[in-house]
Design a protein around this motif. Structure first.
Motif, mmCIF file in Angstrom:
data_model
loop_
_atom_site.group_PDB
_atom_site.id
_atom_site.type_symbol
_atom_site.label_atom_id
_atom_site.label_comp_id
_atom_site.label_asym_id
_atom_site.label_seq_id
_atom_site.Cartn_x
_atom_site.Cartn_y
_atom_site.Cartn_z
ATOM 1 N N ARG A 33 29.508 78.541 69.506
ATOM 2 C CA ARG A 33 30.001 78.282 68.150
ATOM 3 C C ARG A 33 31.110 77.226 68.167
ATOM 4 O O ARG A 33 31.164 76.351 67.281
ATOM 5 N N ARG A 34 31.972 77.304 69.144
ATOM 6 C CA ARG A 34 33.073 76.345 69.217
ATOM 7 C C ARG A 34 32.562 74.950 69.581
ATOM 8 O O ARG A 34 33.038 73.944 69.037
ATOM 9 N N ASP B 82 43.481 76.823 72.601
ATOM 10 C CA ASP B 82 44.698 77.290 71.939
ATOM 11 C C ASP B 82 45.224 76.252 70.953
ATOM 12 O O ASP B 82 45.930 76.603 70.003
ATOM 13 N N LEU B 83 44.878 74.980 71.176
ATOM 14 C CA LEU B 83 45.272 73.918 70.266
ATOM 15 C C LEU B 83 44.225 73.705 69.172
ATOM 16 O O LEU B 83 44.543 73.385 68.031
ATOM 17 N N THR B 84 42.948 73.925 69.517
ATOM 18 C CA THR B 84 41.842 73.547 68.649
ATOM 19 C C THR B 84 41.418 74.660 67.702
ATOM 20 O O THR B 84 40.944 74.406 66.591
ATOM 21 N N PHE B 85 41.575 75.923 68.123
ATOM 22 C CA PHE B 85 41.090 77.061 67.346
ATOM 23 C C PHE B 85 42.142 78.162 67.275
ATOM 24 O O PHE B 85 42.973 78.300 68.180
ATOM 25 N N ALA B 86 42.059 78.960 66.229
ATOM 26 C CA ALA B 86 42.808 80.211 66.201
ATOM 27 C C ALA B 86 42.098 81.208 67.116
ATOM 28 O O ALA B 86 40.935 81.025 67.485
ATOM 29 N N SER B 87 42.793 82.261 67.485
ATOM 30 C CA SER B 87 42.221 83.259 68.378
ATOM 31 C C SER B 87 40.944 83.849 67.789
ATOM 32 O O SER B 87 40.894 84.214 66.608
ATOM 33 N N ASP B 88 39.889 83.885 68.608
ATOM 34 C CA ASP B 88 38.615 84.486 68.236
ATOM 35 C C ASP B 88 37.977 83.786 67.037
ATOM 36 O O ASP B 88 37.248 84.396 66.261
ATOM 37 N N SER B 89 38.229 82.486 66.893
ATOM 38 C CA SER B 89 37.707 81.736 65.760
ATOM 39 C C SER B 89 37.014 80.470 66.249
ATOM 40 O O SER B 89 37.332 79.940 67.320
ATOM 41 N N SER B 90 36.067 79.980 65.455
ATOM 42 C CA SER B 90 35.429 78.700 65.752
ATOM 43 C C SER B 90 35.736 77.666 64.665
ATOM 44 O O SER B 90 35.089 76.613 64.609
ATOM 45 N N ALA B 91 36.712 77.963 63.818
ATOM 46 C CA ALA B 91 37.138 77.017 62.783
ATOM 47 C C ALA B 91 38.115 76.012 63.393
ATOM 48 O O ALA B 91 39.087 76.390 64.044
#
Length: 223
Positions: free
Chosen positions: A169-170, A115-124
């Motif tokens: 991916r993350r 929740d700190l490292t990525f947006a929801s459903d994202s690996s950016a």
């Protein structure tokens, strides 16, 4: 002179027993003795070194056991000291309180909540943790005698196959950021565990948040 006699079973039982007892006190002892892992590493190293000596083909078992114990204690103490130092430095340097560092005595586990490292459903990678990942990379460069595992995890919501892919991916995204900070590629391995290794219940919102994480695991290598 009385000669010491060690059977294979005796030495191995002693080593395993001490390891089990010591590990029970290792997990997150930062609020106690900051050098606890140095001491524990020396103890475990000494026992394991003694076991190697006892199982050797040396004609002088006593000398082999004592020599192995001394070498093992020195190696284990050095590894424990470096882990204590690296963990203390990272705790002081990282800006996000959501990033946790656990020193287990034989490795560091730096946990980045998704929740700190990525947006929801994202690996950016979020901009808010890029500076922290650079600091982690800098730490890995200061302590080069270790291998690094980057492991992605998810909660159990959604399709398990998709969760597995997202965790990979993350993990790769975090590994790429660490390597961009200068850490050699051959030191870093990436894994995706999907929803298979939860650390909390997936039946609560709070538990799911804990399970969504990427772990950077720093494993010292003996030299």
């Amino acid at each position: 002179m009385t000669m010491l006699k060690f059977s294979t079973a005796t030495v191995l039982i002693a080593a395993l027993g001490l390891g089990a007892c010591t590990n029970a006190t290792l997990l997150d002892n930062y609020n106690g003795d900051p050098n606890q892992n140095t001491k524990s590493g020396a103890i475990i190293g000494g026992i394991l070194g003694a076991s190697v000596g006892a199982l050797s083909n040396s004609s002088n078992k006593t000398a082999a056991v004592l020599g192995g114990a001394a070498l093992g204690a020195a190696a284990g103490g050095a590894i424990g000291y470096n882990l204590d130092q690296q963990a203390a430095e990272l705790r002081q340097q990282l800006d996000n309180e959501g990033i946790t560092i656990v020193n287990t005595g034989d490795r560091l586990i730096v946990s980045l909540p998704d929740d700190l490292t990525f947006a929801s459903d994202s690996s950016a990678i979020s901009a808010s943790v890029r500076s922290d990942l650079q600091k982690i990379a800098n730490s890995l460069l200061r302590y080069p005698d270790s291998s690094v595992q980057v492991i992605g995890h998810t909660d159990s919501d959604g399709d398990a196959t998709y969760n597995q892919s997202l965790s990979v991916r993350r993990a790769n995204a975090v590994a790429d950021q660490v390597q961009a900070g200068g850490v050699p590629y051959n030191r870093v391995q990436t894994y995706g565990r999907g929803e298979d290794q939860p650390v909390a219940s997936n039946l609560t919102v709070e538990g799911k948040a804990q399970n969504r994480r990427v772990e950077i695991v720093v494993i010292p290598q003996s030299t």
